[in-house]
Motif scaffolding. Structure first.
Motif, PDB file in Angstrom:
ATOM      1  N   LYS A 166       0.845  -1.183   0.000  1.00  0.00           N
ATOM      2  CA  LYS A 166       0.000   0.000   0.000  1.00  0.00           C
ATOM      3  C   LYS A 166       0.889   1.245   0.000  1.00  0.00           C
ATOM      4  N   ALA A 167       0.613   2.179  -0.886  1.00  0.00           N
ATOM      5  CA  ALA A 167       1.431   3.390  -0.977  1.00  0.00           C
ATOM      6  C   ALA A 167       0.608   4.509  -1.585  1.00  0.00           C
ATOM      7  N   ASN A 168       0.856   5.749  -1.144  1.00  0.00           N
ATOM      8  CA  ASN A 168       0.174   6.899  -1.729  1.00  0.00           C
ATOM      9  C   ASN A 168       0.672   7.190  -3.142  1.00  0.00           C
ATOM     10  N   LYS A 169       1.947   6.905  -3.375  1.00  0.00           N
ATOM     11  CA  LYS A 169       2.501   7.005  -4.716  1.00  0.00           C
ATOM     12  C   LYS A 169       3.592   5.953  -4.849  1.00  0.00           C
ATOM     13  N   ALA A 170       3.694   5.381  -6.030  1.00  0.00           N
ATOM     14  CA  ALA A 170       4.659   4.306  -6.245  1.00  0.00           C
ATOM     15  C   ALA A 170       5.201   4.379  -7.657  1.00  0.00           C
ATOM     16  N   VAL A 171       6.435   3.938  -7.797  1.00  0.00           N
ATOM     17  CA  VAL A 171       7.086   3.809  -9.093  1.00  0.00           C
ATOM     18  C   VAL A 171       7.315   2.323  -9.344  1.00  0.00           C
ATOM     19  N   VAL A 172       6.902   1.846 -10.502  1.00  0.00           N
ATOM     20  CA  VAL A 172       7.129   0.451 -10.872  1.00  0.00           C
ATOM     21  C   VAL A 172       8.122   0.425 -12.023  1.00  0.00           C
ATOM     22  N   VAL A 173       9.269  -0.223 -11.811  1.00  0.00           N
ATOM     23  CA  VAL A 173      10.292  -0.325 -12.844  1.00  0.00           C
ATOM     24  C   VAL A 173      10.087  -1.643 -13.576  1.00  0.00           C
ATOM     25  N   GLY A 176       6.552  -2.300 -20.185  1.00  0.00           N
ATOM     26  CA  GLY A 176       5.112  -2.348 -20.398  1.00  0.00           C
ATOM     27  C   GLY A 176       4.320  -1.912 -19.177  1.00  0.00           C
ATOM     28  N   TYR A 177       3.036  -2.278 -19.170  1.00  0.00           N
ATOM     29  CA  TYR A 177       2.126  -1.821 -18.123  1.00  0.00           C
ATOM     30  C   TYR A 177       1.680  -2.934 -17.173  1.00  0.00           C
ATOM     31  N   PHE A 178       2.041  -4.179 -17.456  1.00  0.00           N
ATOM     32  CA  PHE A 178       1.484  -5.317 -16.716  1.00  0.00           C
ATOM     33  C   PHE A 178       1.701  -5.180 -15.215  1.00  0.00           C
ATOM     34  N   TYR A 179       2.942  -4.969 -14.803  1.00  0.00           N
ATOM     35  CA  TYR A 179       3.242  -4.908 -13.363  1.00  0.00           C
ATOM     36  C   TYR A 179       2.763  -3.596 -12.747  1.00  0.00           C
ATOM     37  N   ALA A 180       2.836  -2.530 -13.493  1.00  0.00           N
ATOM     38  CA  ALA A 180       2.337  -1.257 -12.978  1.00  0.00           C
ATOM     39  C   ALA A 180       0.833  -1.310 -12.758  1.00  0.00           C
ATOM     40  N   LEU A 181       0.109  -2.022 -13.612  1.00  0.00           N
ATOM     41  CA  LEU A 181      -1.324  -2.190 -13.405  1.00  0.00           C
ATOM     42  C   LEU A 181      -1.606  -2.988 -12.135  1.00  0.00           C
ATOM     43  N   ILE A 186      -4.038  -2.658  -6.719  1.00  0.00           N
ATOM     44  CA  ILE A 186      -3.947  -2.719  -5.267  1.00  0.00           C
ATOM     45  C   ILE A 186      -4.132  -1.335  -4.649  1.00  0.00           C
ATOM     46  N   ASN A 187      -3.729  -0.313  -5.379  1.00  0.00           N
ATOM     47  CA  ASN A 187      -3.781   1.067  -4.873  1.00  0.00           C
ATOM     48  C   ASN A 187      -4.556   1.956  -5.848  1.00  0.00           C
ATOM     49  N   PRO A 188      -5.866   1.735  -6.008  1.00  0.00           N
ATOM     50  CA  PRO A 188      -6.613   2.429  -7.064  1.00  0.00           C
ATOM     51  C   PRO A 188      -6.677   3.939  -6.921  1.00  0.00           C
ATOM     52  N   SER A 189      -6.557   4.444  -5.697  1.00  0.00           N
ATOM     53  CA  SER A 189      -6.626   5.895  -5.516  1.00  0.00           C
ATOM     54  C   SER A 189      -5.254   6.550  -5.478  1.00  0.00           C
ATOM     55  N   SER A 190      -4.201   5.774  -5.674  1.00  0.00           N
ATOM     56  CA  SER A 190      -2.836   6.288  -5.582  1.00  0.00           C
ATOM     57  C   SER A 190      -2.284   6.615  -6.959  1.00  0.00           C
ATOM     58  N   ARG A 191      -1.240   7.420  -6.979  1.00  0.00           N
ATOM     59  CA  ARG A 191      -0.534   7.747  -8.222  1.00  0.00           C
ATOM     60  C   ARG A 191       0.515   6.662  -8.458  1.00  0.00           C
ATOM     61  N   VAL A 192       0.417   5.971  -9.559  1.00  0.00           N
ATOM     62  CA  VAL A 192       1.359   4.901  -9.898  1.00  0.00           C
ATOM     63  C   VAL A 192       2.021   5.241 -11.227  1.00  0.00           C
ATOM     64  N   MET A 193       3.339   5.290 -11.205  1.00  0.00           N
ATOM     65  CA  MET A 193       4.111   5.579 -12.405  1.00  0.00           C
ATOM     66  C   MET A 193       4.862   4.333 -12.845  1.00  0.00           C
ATOM     67  N   VAL A 194       4.940   4.110 -14.140  1.00  0.00           N
ATOM     68  CA  VAL A 194       5.800   3.061 -14.666  1.00  0.00           C
ATOM     69  C   VAL A 194       7.052   3.720 -15.228  1.00  0.00           C
ATOM     70  N   ALA A 195       8.212   3.190 -14.839  1.00  0.00           N
ATOM     71  CA  ALA A 195       9.498   3.633 -15.381  1.00  0.00           C
ATOM     72  C   ALA A 195      10.025   2.480 -16.231  1.00  0.00           C
ATOM     73  N   ASP A 196       9.941   2.627 -17.527  1.00  0.00           N
ATOM     74  CA  ASP A 196      10.219   1.536 -18.467  1.00  0.00           C
ATOM     75  C   ASP A 196      11.628   1.693 -19.047  1.00  0.00           C
ATOM     76  N   PRO A 197      12.558   0.799 -18.678  1.00  0.00           N
ATOM     77  CA  PRO A 197      13.932   0.915 -19.179  1.00  0.00           C
ATOM     78  C   PRO A 197      14.067   0.613 -20.669  1.00  0.00           C
ATOM     79  N   HIS A 198      13.114  -0.119 -21.240  1.00  0.00           N
ATOM     80  CA  HIS A 198      13.211  -0.490 -22.651  1.00  0.00           C
ATOM     81  C   HIS A 198      12.810   0.682 -23.546  1.00  0.00           C
ATOM     82  N   ARG A 199      11.720   1.331 -23.223  1.00  0.00           N
ATOM     83  CA  ARG A 199      11.268   2.481 -24.004  1.00  0.00           C
ATOM     84  C   ARG A 199      11.867   3.793 -23.487  1.00  0.00           C
TER      85      ARG A 199
END
Length: 331
Positions: A166-173, A176-181, A186-199
């Motif tokens: 659970k987090a108010n904001k999280a970065v997922v490295v 794509g979007y699979f893991y960030a989704l 889990i945290n529908p009201s939180s800000r979730v960013m994906v940091a994609d090393p490939h793109r």
């Protein structure tokens, strides 16, 4: 980078099949040569099928063990594999799974970070200093580098069906979007960013999440009216649960619907589109019932969504509690 090769002990057989995600095919081929030259393995082959996770370990040819690289084995999947008759031994991120006549060695593998890519991702995450940085196992080294750059904390590894954070904001490295989704579910009201090393991009996944939730709500509403429902039960040891599939079949029949079970290896959009049914329950990876909605021509139902279909209402629907496999994998 693959860890744990030097620690391989107790091979049931001196012939080994290596399996990996399709993107690590070259690594798998190189590893097949290394274990012959350095570790005395007599014969190696490389699996040509894509492996979606440690849940997706296959049965090798007779006389072969498995080295599975590139995935973590979360506790919910380990629990389900034990229910299906497998023995699990864990040592940190290294896991030995004993199946019927073979052992599977699940070894961590990591992408080696590119400094320029890390610098670009850190720059794109201005304003997210101090955030949790979540990652699947392949991206551990990238996540640790990004976390240092934003003075955050790297936490993982996680999978697409297990991310109890659970987090108010999280970065997922990850790519794509699979893991960030997963983090967003889990945290529908939180800000979730994906940091994609490939793109080499940093993106907010809010719009992606809203699109899939819209598809899911529409799918469930259509499924409520379905009279003929197929239950796709996979043979994959960390996904399928025969007792749960039988229970779903009985409950659907008791609700006045025609329900039947189809036993499959791979659940594909093509296979789903050719099934003579009004809706499909996915007794396999539950994420298929979300991520593949825009690829099929009929409603998809995750196992834990069946209650909504039987009750005929979705006003209390919570994607976070039904899209992921629970720790109690007997459901």
């Amino acid at each position: 980078m693959v860890e744990g090769i030097d620690e391989l002990t107790g091979l049931t057989n001196n012939r080994v099949m290596i399996e990996a995600p399709i993107g690590l095919n070259k690594v798998a081929v190189a590893l097949s040569r290394i274990i012959v030259e350095k570790y005395g393995v007599k014969e190696t082959i490389v699996s040509g099928r894509n492996t979606w996770g440690a849940c997706d370990i296959t049965t090798p040819p007779p006389g072969f063990d498995i080295i599975h690289i590139g995935h973590a084995l979360p506790p919910n999947i380990a629990s389900l594999m034990r229910i299906n008759g497998y023995i699990i031994e864990k040592n940190g991120e290294r896991v030995v799974i004993t199946g019927r006549g073979f052992k599977a060695y699940v070894l961590p593998a990591y992408y080696v970070p590119n400094d320029n890519v890390v610098e670009a991702l850190v720059k794109g995450l201005q304003g997210y200093e101090g955030s949790l940085v979540l990652y699947p196992i392949l991206y551990r080294l990238y996540a640790e580098s990004v976390a240092r750059g934003i003075r955050g904390t790297a936490v993982g590894p996680f999978t697409g069906c297990f991310m109890p954070i659970k987090a108010n904001k999280a970065v997922v490295v990850s790519g794509g979007y699979f893991y960030a989704l997963t983090a967003k579910l889990i945290n529908p009201s939180s800000r979730v960013m994906v940091a994609d090393p490939h793109r080499v991009v940093v993106e907010d996944v809010e719009s992606i999440y809203r699109r899939y939730i819209g598809l899911k709500v529409n799918s469930l509403l259509r499924a409520i009216d379905a009279r003929r429902i197929a239950i796709l039960l996979t043979s994959k040891p960390g996904q399928g649960n025969i007792n749960h599939a039988l229970s779903i079949k009985r409950r659907l029949q008791q609700s006045g619907r025609d329900a039947f079970i189809l036993y499959v290896d791979e659940v594909s959009a093509e296979a789903i589109n050719n099934i003579d049914a009004d809706a499909i329950v996915i007794e396999a990876c539950p994420r298929i019932a979300l991520d593949d909605l825009d690829r099929v021509n009929k409603p998809l139902i995750a196992p834990l969504e069946v209650n909504y279909i039987i009750r005929g209402k979705i006003s209390e629907y919570n994607a976070a509690t039904v899209t992921l496999i629970p720790l109690n994998s007997e459901y």
